[in-house]
Design an enzyme around this catalytic site. Structure first.
Site, PDB file in Angstrom:
ATOM      1  N   CYS A 113     102.118 -23.772   0.508  1.00  0.00           N
ATOM      2  CA  CYS A 113     101.000 -24.584   0.012  1.00  0.00           C
ATOM      3  C   CYS A 113     101.447 -25.871  -0.681  1.00  0.00           C
ATOM      4  O   CYS A 113     100.631 -26.744  -0.952  1.00  0.00           O
ATOM      5  CB  CYS A 113     100.151 -23.758  -0.950  1.00  0.00           C
ATOM      6  SG  CYS A 113      99.528 -22.233  -0.223  1.00  0.00           S
ATOM      7  N   HIS A 239      96.401 -27.910  -5.874  1.00  0.00           N
ATOM      8  CA  HIS A 239      96.206 -27.054  -4.706  1.00  0.00           C
ATOM      9  C   HIS A 239      95.018 -26.142  -4.979  1.00  0.00           C
ATOM     10  O   HIS A 239      94.903 -25.548  -6.052  1.00  0.00           O
ATOM     11  CB  HIS A 239      97.484 -26.250  -4.458  1.00  0.00           C
ATOM     12  CG  HIS A 239      97.297 -25.108  -3.511  1.00  0.00           C
ATOM     13  ND1 HIS A 239      96.684 -25.252  -2.289  1.00  0.00           N
ATOM     14  CD2 HIS A 239      97.637 -23.783  -3.613  1.00  0.00           C
ATOM     15  CE1 HIS A 239      96.654 -24.084  -1.675  1.00  0.00           C
ATOM     16  NE2 HIS A 239      97.222 -23.178  -2.455  1.00  0.00           N
ATOM     17  N   ASN A 269      91.231 -21.391   0.380  1.00  0.00           N
ATOM     18  CA  ASN A 269      92.614 -21.858   0.266  1.00  0.00           C
ATOM     19  C   ASN A 269      93.091 -22.283   1.651  1.00  0.00           C
ATOM     20  O   ASN A 269      93.284 -21.454   2.538  1.00  0.00           O
ATOM     21  CB  ASN A 269      93.474 -20.717  -0.284  1.00  0.00           C
ATOM     22  CG  ASN A 269      94.940 -21.081  -0.428  1.00  0.00           C
ATOM     23  OD1 ASN A 269      95.416 -22.060   0.136  1.00  0.00           O
ATOM     24  ND2 ASN A 269      95.678 -20.276  -1.174  1.00  0.00           N
TER      25      ASN A 269
END
Length: 312
Positions: A113, A239, A269
């Site tokens: 990520c 993030h 996500n």
């Protein structure tokens, strides 16, 4: 110092929208359970689209928004953990589809990520060595392809999407970057091809503890390097993993929650795509103004972390 400047952005999401109620038909869960623990309400899943299709759409939009000639690009970097193929890379497919120069590096990066932040710093390195003025950085994922829909602890979290940015160097422009890694094969891992369960595996509590440590660390490192304070930052763009993580960090730093941009409620996500998707959404909404100080920070599998502080 030549800082890194974002010239333009773009994003792409699959057409299929999956609600929490939809997820409750696949696994024992509910809209309330998911939303209160993660902040997520909906996410997008590929249905016919491929990861490279999303990357191409986001890249084209970024190039169009900035009126950028592909011939002026010195590099194309795609941050992803879900390429369509082990080879060729998504970046090489984009070289062909977008008509990019054949004498530039085009490659994928797997940094979980945190990938978009790593890719920004790598792009800056290529720009410093090249006579061409721009680089293309993309985060693109089709995480639904590696999601175990029998595991309610992970399947409700992830979504598919892509975000892209065209970047350039600018003399005396504010820029600082910090990157790091700590090998950990237990917190988050994805088994490779040929595995009986090639899915995302995650220890949620361990990841939460890591994230609420890593995000403030990145922020403090960047502020110390630039001599800025928390009050000097106009937007924090983290993030988009979990609302609880971001809220916890904001409280820990004593920063108003409104300064931490959040959109995981719409997309879930999206791994390496989450920060560039957020930046494009913010730009489209007119939230980002010229001269504002933006601090982007990511964390993910590896374990990896990274932050970039730049001026819009």
């Amino acid at each position: 110092m030549k800082g890194l400047k974002i010239v333009s952005t773009g994003r792409a999401l699959p057409a299929k929208v999956v609600t929490n109620d939809d997820m409750s038909k696949l696994v024992e869960t509910s809209d309330e359970w998911i939303a209160t623990r993660t902040g997520i309400r909906t996410r997008h899943f590929c249905e016919g689209e491929k990861q490279s299709d999303l990357a191409e759409q986001a890249a084209r939009r970024a190039l169009e928004h900035g009126k950028i000639d592909p011939k002026d690009l010195c590099a194309c970097i795609v941050a992803t953990v879900t390429p369509d193929h082990s080879a060729p890379t998504s970046a090489c497919l984009l070289q062909q589809r977008l008509g990019l120069p054949e004498d530039i590096p085009c490659f994928d990066m797997n940094v979980g990520c945190t990938g978009f932040i790593y890719a920004l710093q790598v792009a800056r390195g290529f720009l410093l060595q090249s006579g061409r003025p721009h680089a293309l950085v993309i985060g693109a994922e089709s995480l639904s392809r590696i999601t175990d829909f029998t595991d309610r602890g992970t399947c409700v979290l992830f979504g598919d999407g892509a975000g892209a940015a065209v970047v350039k160097l600018e003399e005396d422009s504010l820029y600082a970057c910090t990157l790091g890694a700590r090998g950990d094969a237990e917190a988050i891992f994805i088994e490779g091809p040929g595995s009986e369960r090639p899915y995302i595996h995650m220890d949620g509590q361990k990841v939460f503890r890591f994230a609420v440590e890593a995000v403030p660390h990145c922020i403090h490192v960047l502020l110390e390097e630039t001599g800025l304070s928390l009050e000097d930052i106009d937007w924090f763009v983290p993030h988009q993993a979990n609302k609880r993580i971001i809220d916890h960090v904001a409280k820990k730093l004593k920063v108003p929650n409104e300064k931490f941009y959040q959109n995981m409620m719409h997309y879930g996500n999206t791994s390496a795509a989450s920060i560039p998707i957020a930046l494009d959404e913010m730009a489209e909404q007119g939230l980002l103004k010229q001269g504002q100080k933006i601090l982007c920070v990511g964390f993910g599998a590896g374990l990896t972390w990274g932050g970039a502080l730049l001026e819009w």
